[in-house]
Enzyme design. Sequence first.
Site, short mmCIF file in Angstrom:
data_model
loop_
_atom_site.label_atom_id
_atom_site.label_comp_id
_atom_site.label_asym_id
_atom_site.label_seq_id
_atom_site.Cartn_x
_atom_site.Cartn_y
_atom_site.Cartn_z
N CYS A 196 1.62 2.75 0.36
CA CYS A 196 1.87 1.31 0.72
C CYS A 196 0.74 0.61 0.06
O CYS A 196 0.17 1.38 -0.93
CB CYS A 196 1.73 1.09 2.36
SG CYS A 196 0.14 1.74 2.96
N THR A 197 0.55 -0.58 0.32
CA THR A 197 -0.25 -1.46 -0.32
C THR A 197 -1.86 -0.86 -0.53
O THR A 197 -2.50 -0.61 -1.61
CB THR A 197 -0.27 -2.95 -0.32
OG1 THR A 197 1.09 -3.22 -0.15
CG2 THR A 197 -1.22 -3.67 -1.25
#
Length: 304
Positions: A177-178
Amino acid sequence: MTYCVAALYKFAALPDYAQLRAPLQDMCDMLEVKGTILLASEGINGTISGTDSAIAKLLSFMRADPRLADLEHKESRAEDLPFYRMKVRLKKEIVTMGVDGVDPNKVVGTYVDPDEWNALISDPDVVLIDTRNDYEVEIGTFKGALNPDTQSFREFPEWVEKNRSGALKKPKVAMFCTGGIRCEKASSFMKSEGFDEVYHLRGGILKYLETQPKDESLWEGDCFVFDQRVAVKHGLHESEYDQCYACRYPITEADKQHDAYVKGVSCHRCHNKMSTDQKERFAERQKQIALAKKRGQDHMGRKV
């Protein structure tokens, strides 16, 4: 002058989280730091921006709490302050999945450092999952990653259930994810659902793009970020994307030439989905932003 942008999170037991809000808000205001910080019983999560000195002082303030002593953060640069105000909010979860009992403080997948990530995701026994939402995935992801096509992280558990006997049948699961926070919760959920070998990228896409050579990278495209920069690329340099502030999708300069694009109101993706009332409200908001800019302020009162 450039500004420091710090993305931070820590899963930690904070039963007194409501009492932490006011002192933290006061410190942010004193240091003129902007952004958003979420507090919940399970921990802290946020992205903040300010001068290097202000960010360093705020991080030291937070880490003075023994429960947050090893609070991790990732830094990037911005030409302008990417946030207009500071909000410290109380939430039920610092990243909302909506599944009771999922606790990364108790069980979590295996962390994989960026230096080892390429080797892991090149393993044919690994299924690679992008745990972000559809509008984030669209502008960039890792080569070969599955896109759950979710509009909210709350939809992730249902996607897992539908695909556990198909796309998720491989013996190893790797997720990213980010910044790493969503994957901690997603990996905890996957472990609770009986998946044995679960891995996730330590520090998320941002740490990978910061540390890995572009010519060796398996990342394709840009990385969406939740501030006025919209997206970053290798080296965490700002990309050329803008954003439709009606539907939040990233847009290019070519997208802005579409007949359906109205700044602050709609783009070619959302113009047919917006009600007349929504378009009128967005148009009024954009008008107020323009008027405030002429007065030397943003629409929330910050001097520019």
